[in-house]
Write an enzyme that holds these catalytic residues in place. Structure first.
Site, PDB file in Angstrom:
ATOM      1  N   HIS A  34     118.699-100.036 -21.822  1.00 26.77           N
ATOM      2  CA  HIS A  34     119.821 -99.330 -22.431  1.00 26.77           C
ATOM      3  C   HIS A  34     119.510 -97.838 -22.520  1.00 26.77           C
ATOM      4  O   HIS A  34     118.338 -97.432 -22.514  1.00 26.77           O
ATOM      5  CB  HIS A  34     120.087 -99.862 -23.836  1.00 26.77           C
TER       6      HIS A  34
ATOM      7  N   ASN B 260     124.248-101.454 -22.508  1.00 27.57           N
ATOM      8  CA  ASN B 260     125.271-101.567 -23.550  1.00 27.57           C
ATOM      9  C   ASN B 260     126.223-100.365 -23.511  1.00 27.57           C
ATOM     10  O   ASN B 260     126.160 -99.542 -22.603  1.00 27.57           O
ATOM     11  CB  ASN B 260     124.621-101.725 -24.930  1.00 27.57           C
TER      12      ASN B 260
ATOM     13  N   GLU C  90     123.552-103.441  -6.728  1.00 30.24           N
ATOM     14  CA  GLU C  90     124.514-104.558  -6.719  1.00 30.24           C
ATOM     15  C   GLU C  90     124.565-105.260  -5.363  1.00 30.24           C
ATOM     16  O   GLU C  90     125.052-106.396  -5.276  1.00 30.24           O
ATOM     17  CB  GLU C  90     125.897-104.036  -7.102  1.00 30.24           C
TER      18      GLU C  90
ATOM     19  N   ASN D 209      69.513-101.149 -40.394  1.00 26.36           N
ATOM     20  CA  ASN D 209      68.704-102.360 -40.478  1.00 26.36           C
ATOM     21  C   ASN D 209      69.510-103.581 -40.009  1.00 26.36           C
ATOM     22  O   ASN D 209      70.720-103.652 -40.208  1.00 26.36           O
ATOM     23  CB  ASN D 209      68.259-102.517 -41.944  1.00 26.36           C
ATOM     24  N   ASP D 210      68.837-104.552 -39.383  1.00 26.98           N
ATOM     25  CA  ASP D 210      69.552-105.702 -38.826  1.00 26.98           C
ATOM     26  C   ASP D 210      70.261-106.538 -39.889  1.00 26.98           C
ATOM     27  O   ASP D 210      71.325-107.107 -39.636  1.00 26.98           O
ATOM     28  CB  ASP D 210      68.619-106.571 -37.976  1.00 26.98           C
TER      29      ASP D 210
ATOM     30  N   CYS E 233      57.147-115.029 -51.472  1.00 26.24           N
ATOM     31  CA  CYS E 233      58.459-114.505 -51.061  1.00 26.24           C
ATOM     32  C   CYS E 233      59.290-115.627 -50.428  1.00 26.24           C
ATOM     33  O   CYS E 233      58.752-116.605 -49.896  1.00 26.24           O
ATOM     34  CB  CYS E 233      58.308-113.379 -50.048  1.00 26.24           C
TER      35      CYS E 233
END
Length: 754
Positions: free
Chosen positions: A252, A285, A303, A548-549, A618
């Site tokens: 459009h 439109n 066409e 850090n990981d 630990c």
């Protein structure tokens, strides 16, 4: 002036819509009317202006018609419905067995800006007489067309309540202004998406008068693909056309930039001619500029071209079958970004007319095009794909919600609107340039054994990954990092990824502000006081982040995993060592000397086994992979590890996996070791809960699944009652270290907080 419709015709055979709504479960009429203070049926006027809005209004009209004990329906037809050049689409309303009360010829021909204004004026002149005769309780108005603005203006000035369908959406051009103007005139709102609802609230509309129902057309769309479609395809495109091997084009004019939209239409047709696929082209439109677009079609011989079928109108039932089985839809119709998503058909949205619409992943935007090449490239990318079906705009149950909403309207309430002032939500869209060149990060993971580099996309997809053994010396390690990063950056070009920066995850204590590894674990040698940022940034000319990981694992969870949207959570990595990260108030905690979240070194026993850090007792000394390997080796040396069903080769190294296998096969000593390890980890988690009080604990790493139940058990026995309800989950991320390293880059470069 308008003319009254013809006398009632003999009813046609009922379509699936009418049968469906006849069978809807109904509330008792008396009960509903007493509840809402209404002593008569609700008189509803539905005004439709064009083929597009009728596709949304028709399901509602069928629903209203199916409940005559609650509603009286009057249908008013105006706009392009009554123009031969646009298909005389009022006929499909008659074919659906609706009595048209009034036909209003309101379109002033000319198809330019002045004609649009004059058409609004003509509608405003004609509508008052119609509304005076009908005296509806409520008028239903759809969308954002200039005809709809005339309807809403007339109804508002005549004190008729207005229900606006599809308000709150954002598209582009003048349609946005008209849609929002109708919103301000309307008393009730039916919206299709959560974002549209938020936009309505942000526009000060009363939340109690907003219904999030979904798009009415989706009630039909979601069951449409089961019908016979090959005959429809053959009728409109030819008998030799197969499914997924043709294109539907619907474009459009853009009324705020007519010249540019006509130029883009020319480029679109050139691209379609070059693409050489059978194409159904629908006429535009009635907006200003449509006449020029039709001239372009005829100038290019569309066409009469053997590959093209140009039509003014396709009935909606047939149109949805055509787009459902097309190889692609192209243009700037809202149908492309809304309804077509229900089928997963690829869509190429051209220009600015739908800018801001929420779309599924099936939509590829081409915002601007100077030549046909960009559109042609988009066709090559999209044609023939099949995307997941999207339900952004509805779930197939909009009409029952709308009918219930209509029944709830209290006509005794005052017409004057109330206004509120809530916040507004941001919206996100996508662009062809972003898809052709995906924003990504280079992620580096420095482990005790391997060195890995990956290209990671914004969505967390690992596009490409490289793995090498981690060298033992600093010089070799840094040289290998640079070599792998350069190779990955070069490969990123080939896979259409634009690298925003480099994120590095490494063991040890890290100063993320300076990009320096302060002190490493014993697993990575010669890795203390190392400046990683400077040499890598200088070599690649990219920003570099280091952390850090354990912190990276937490960042990965925050961006891609269970921690997404969680304000306070803790991640524990259970692997070769024990590490983790703490997110508090959405922020990662580093601590004053970058030593926060060394969770593996929480002491749970004063006389426990020795840890690699030099301390005793630990968590890492009990529950890490190294600790389990140590205990497994002890059992093996004493010939207490292997049980029936297990075997080991002479040269095979004893590992934590052997201990776990032995426990599963009933080795009581292995079971005891794992139970002790799980208890130690659980006690550590209890200490964390009592210290930072997170709402979520995420266990990550290869041992997470073996520990999760033990941790939950310890919490239930040892934790204070106020923290016993904490959620403990196992991470669902396959590679948290790489994803966390990538999030260092992606969070920062997309302006999220880090």
């Amino acid at each position: 002036m308008g003319t009254n419709g013809p006398p009632r015709r003999e009813p046609l055979a009922r379509g699936p819509h009418e049968v469906y709504f006849k069978n809807l479960s109904k509330l008792k009429q008396k009960e509903v009317m007493e509840k809402n203070g209404n002593n008569h049926k609700l008189r509803v006027c539905v005004a439709t202006c064009n083929r597009a809005d009728y596709s949304k209004l028709a399901p509602i009209m069928f629903g209203i018609k199916a409940e005559p004990q609650f509603f009286e329906l009057d249908v008013v037809v105006l706009g392009s419905h009554l123009i031969d050049d646009y298909g005389n689409t009022y006929r499909m309303i008659e074919q659906d067995d609706f009595d048209i009360h009034t036909r209003l010829h309101t379109i002033v021909r000319g198809e330019d800006e002045a004609a649009m204004v004059e058409s609004v004026g003509l509608a405003l002149v004609k509508l008052p007489d119609v509304l005076n005769r009908l005296k509806p309780d409520i008028m239903i108005v759809h969308g954002d067309r200039f005809d709809a603005l005339a309807l809403a203006t007339s109804a508002a000035l005549m004190n008729i309540r207005i229900l606006h369908i599809e308000g709150g959406e954002v598209s582009g051009t003048i349609d946005d202004s008209i849609r929002h103007a109708i919103t301000k005139l309307a008393h009730y709102h039916v919206c299709c998406t959560r974002s549209a609802e938020q936009h309505l609230i942000a526009m000060c509309e009363d939340h109690d008068r907003i219904l999030l129902a979904g798009c009415p057309s989706y009630d039909k769309l979601l069951s449409a693909k089961n019908k016979d479609y090959m005959s429809i395809i053959s009728m409109w495109l030819g008998e030799d056309v197969k499914t997924r091997d043709y294109i539907v084009a619907l474009q459009h004019p853009v009324t705020t930039d007519i010249k540019h939209s006509i130029k883009m239409f020319e480029l679109t047709l050139d691209a379609l001619i070059s693409f050489n696929k059978r194409t159904l082209v629908l006429f535009p439109n009635v907006d200003a500029g449509s006449k020029e677009m039709v001239r372009v079609m005829r100038k290019k011989g569309i066409e009469h071209h053997p590959n093209f079928r140009a039509v003014k109108h396709v009935p909606f039932d047939q149109f949805i079958q055509l787009v459902a089985h097309a190889g692609c839809m192209i243009g700037n119709s809202s149908c492309g970004v809304r309804e077509v998503g229900a089928f997963g058909t690829p869509v190429i949205n051209l220009g600015t007319r739908q800018t801001g619409r929420e779309t599924g992943e099936n939509v590829l935007h081409v915002r601007d095009a100077d030549t046909q090449d960009k559109i042609l490239h988009a066709l090559q990318l999209q044609f023939g794909k099949q995307y997941p079906c999207s339900k952004i705009y509805g779930d197939g149950n909009a009409v029952p919600r709308i009918l219930k909403f209509l029944k709830s309207i209290d006509l005794k309430e005052p017409l004057q609107k109330k206004f509120c002032f809530p916040p507004v939500k941001d919206n996100i869209s996508q662009d062809i340039d972003h898809i052709l060149e995906t924003q990504s990060a280079l992620a580096v993971d420095l482990g005790g054994t391997n060195l890995r580099v990956a290209i990671v996309s914004m969505k967390g997809e690992i596009v490409k990954k490289y793995t090498q053994l981690n060298p033992k010396t600093y010089e070799d390690r840094l040289a290998l990092i640079l070599k792998m990063c350069v190779e990955a950056a070069s490969e990123a070009v080939n896979v259409n990824c634009r690298i925003l920066g480099v994120g590095i995850s490494t063991g040890g204590r890290v100063n993320p502000r300076e990009g320096i590894v302060l002190h490493s674990t014993k697993l990575i040698q010669e890795w203390s006081s190392v400046d990683l940022r400077t040499p890598i940034s200088d070599a690649l000319h990219l920003p570099v982040w280091v952390d850090n990981d354990g912190n990276c694992a937490a960042l990965a969870e925050r961006k891609f995993g269970h921690g997404k949207g969680i304000e306070n959570f803790v991640t524990l990595i259970t692997g070769t060592g024990i590490g983790g990260g703490i997110v508090h108030q959405h922020e990662l905690i580093h601590g004053s000397s970058f030593c926060a979240a060394e969770l593996g070194h929480i002491v749970v026993s004063l006389d426990g086994p020795e840890c690699l850090c030099g301390s005793q007792g630990c968590i890492e000394a009990y529950a890490s992979g190294i600790a389990l390997q140590r205990e497994a080796k002890k059992l093996h040396d004493d010939d207490l590890l292997l049980v029936e069903g297990m075997s080991m080769k002479e040269e095979e190294i004893v590992s934590a996996a052997h201990l776990i296998q032995a426990a599963k096969l009933g080795n009581t000593k292995a079971e005891s070791i794992l139970r002790t390890a799980g208890t130690a980890l659980g006690l550590g988690v209890v200490n964390i809960l009592h210290t930072v009080n997170p709402s979520l604990v995420i266990l990550s790493g290869v041992l997470a699944n073996h520990y999760v139940n033990a941790v939950k058990d310890v919490i239930s026995r040892q934790a204070l009652s106020s923290v016993k309800t904490v959620d403990v989950v196992v991470s669902n991320l396959a590679d948290p270290a790489l994803l966390g390293a990538a999030s260092l880059v992606l969070d920062y470069t997309t302006r999220r907080i880090y």
